[in-house]
Design a protein around this motif. Structure first.
Motif, mmCIF file in Angstrom:
data_model
loop_
_atom_site.group_PDB
_atom_site.id
_atom_site.type_symbol
_atom_site.label_atom_id
_atom_site.label_comp_id
_atom_site.label_asym_id
_atom_site.label_seq_id
_atom_site.Cartn_x
_atom_site.Cartn_y
_atom_site.Cartn_z
ATOM 1 N N LEU A 29 -14.548 22.940 42.382
ATOM 2 C CA LEU A 29 -15.523 24.115 42.370
ATOM 3 C C LEU A 29 -14.997 25.086 43.132
ATOM 4 C CD1 LEU A 29 -18.353 25.090 40.990
ATOM 5 C CD2 LEU A 29 -19.270 23.956 43.298
ATOM 6 N N ILE A 30 -14.960 26.507 42.495
ATOM 7 C CA ILE A 30 -14.523 27.641 43.165
ATOM 8 C C ILE A 30 -15.398 28.628 43.164
ATOM 9 C CG2 ILE A 30 -12.632 29.255 43.284
ATOM 10 C CD1 ILE A 30 -11.192 26.902 41.521
ATOM 11 N N HIS A 31 -15.799 29.189 44.532
ATOM 12 C CA HIS A 31 -16.766 30.132 44.622
ATOM 13 C C HIS A 31 -16.190 31.209 45.521
ATOM 14 C CE1 HIS A 31 -20.446 31.807 46.881
ATOM 15 N NE2 HIS A 31 -20.670 31.996 45.469
ATOM 16 N N GLY A 32 -15.649 32.090 44.790
ATOM 17 C CA GLY A 32 -15.062 33.535 45.539
ATOM 18 C C GLY A 32 -13.784 32.735 46.074
ATOM 19 N N ASN A 33 -13.501 33.124 47.359
ATOM 20 C CA ASN A 33 -12.535 32.660 48.358
ATOM 21 C C ASN A 33 -12.903 31.133 48.881
ATOM 22 O OD1 ASN A 33 -14.191 33.395 50.298
ATOM 23 N ND2 ASN A 33 -12.804 34.386 51.497
ATOM 24 N N ARG A 92 -16.012 37.900 46.569
ATOM 25 C CA ARG A 92 -14.695 37.762 47.158
ATOM 26 C C ARG A 92 -13.719 37.305 45.968
ATOM 27 N NH1 ARG A 92 -14.642 36.577 53.398
ATOM 28 N NH2 ARG A 92 -16.221 38.129 54.190
ATOM 29 N N ASP A 93 -12.375 37.542 46.052
ATOM 30 C CA ASP A 93 -11.425 37.186 45.352
ATOM 31 C C ASP A 93 -11.146 35.752 45.446
ATOM 32 O OD1 ASP A 93 -11.416 39.374 43.751
ATOM 33 O OD2 ASP A 93 -9.680 40.291 44.944
ATOM 34 N N ASN A 116 -20.324 32.917 34.086
ATOM 35 C CA ASN A 116 -20.595 34.320 33.689
ATOM 36 C C ASN A 116 -21.678 35.158 34.461
ATOM 37 O OD1 ASN A 116 -18.626 34.558 31.598
ATOM 38 N ND2 ASN A 116 -20.032 33.958 30.336
ATOM 39 N N ARG A 117 -22.421 34.160 35.411
ATOM 40 C CA ARG A 117 -23.281 34.456 36.202
ATOM 41 C C ARG A 117 -22.978 34.434 37.668
ATOM 42 N NH1 ARG A 117 -28.348 31.192 34.410
ATOM 43 N NH2 ARG A 117 -26.648 29.614 33.835
ATOM 44 N N GLY A 118 -23.491 35.221 38.638
ATOM 45 C CA GLY A 118 -23.327 35.243 39.924
ATOM 46 C C GLY A 118 -24.098 34.103 40.434
ATOM 47 N N CYS A 119 -23.783 33.746 41.593
ATOM 48 C CA CYS A 119 -24.222 32.548 42.304
ATOM 49 C C CYS A 119 -25.886 33.069 42.722
ATOM 50 C CB CYS A 119 -23.624 32.207 43.345
ATOM 51 S SG CYS A 119 -24.003 30.703 44.038
ATOM 52 N N TRP A 120 -26.135 34.145 43.030
ATOM 53 C CA TRP A 120 -27.569 34.248 43.421
ATOM 54 C C TRP A 120 -28.183 35.298 42.577
ATOM 55 C CZ3 TRP A 120 -25.469 30.900 46.262
ATOM 56 C CH2 TRP A 120 -24.500 31.220 47.418
#
Length: 120
Positions: A29-33, A92-93, A116-120
């Motif tokens: 599971l990848i969330h930004g960096n 973040r990338d 496609n949605r952001g985390c918050w």
């Protein structure tokens, strides 16, 4: 340390009967960096967002919600064992190392889902 190889060709630091009877899949599971190696099935988009939210915010002493109980963070895992990948957007990338791992997974035929949605 001894490594065990099970009939499916997966490697684990734990004997096959113990590890694979409890966990059938491993993914990233990848969330930004940031990224998490998880045991459990490929999460759908709302669950991936909830998992990223849960493990991205420090919550000392807070139990994991029961709805997320089937996922556990793996601290040692072979990249060959990863069967799914889910990317949750963040501000973040993705780090270069994780981008390389995603390229390897894609070349191996592992589907990479992107929320496609952001985390918050």
């Amino acid at each position: 340390m001894s490594w065990y190889t099970c009939s499916a060709g997966r490697k684990s630091a734990e004997p096959c009967g113990f590890f694979f009877s409890k966990t059938k899949m491993v993914g990233i599971l990848i969330h930004g960096n940031n990224h998490f190696i998880l045991s459990g099935p490929r999460p759908d988009e709302p669950t991936a967002l909830a998992l990223a939210r849960h493990w991205s915010i420090i919550q000392i002493g807070e139990p994991k919600p029961q709805s997320l109980g089937q996922w556990q963070i793996r601290t040692k895992e072979f990249r060959e064992n990863l069967e799914w990948a889910v990317i949750v957007p963040a501000d973040r990338d993705i780090s270069p190392g994780v981008a390389q791992l995603l390229a390897e997974l894609s070349a191996r035929g592992v589907a990479i889902d992107r929320s496609n949605r952001g985390c918050w």
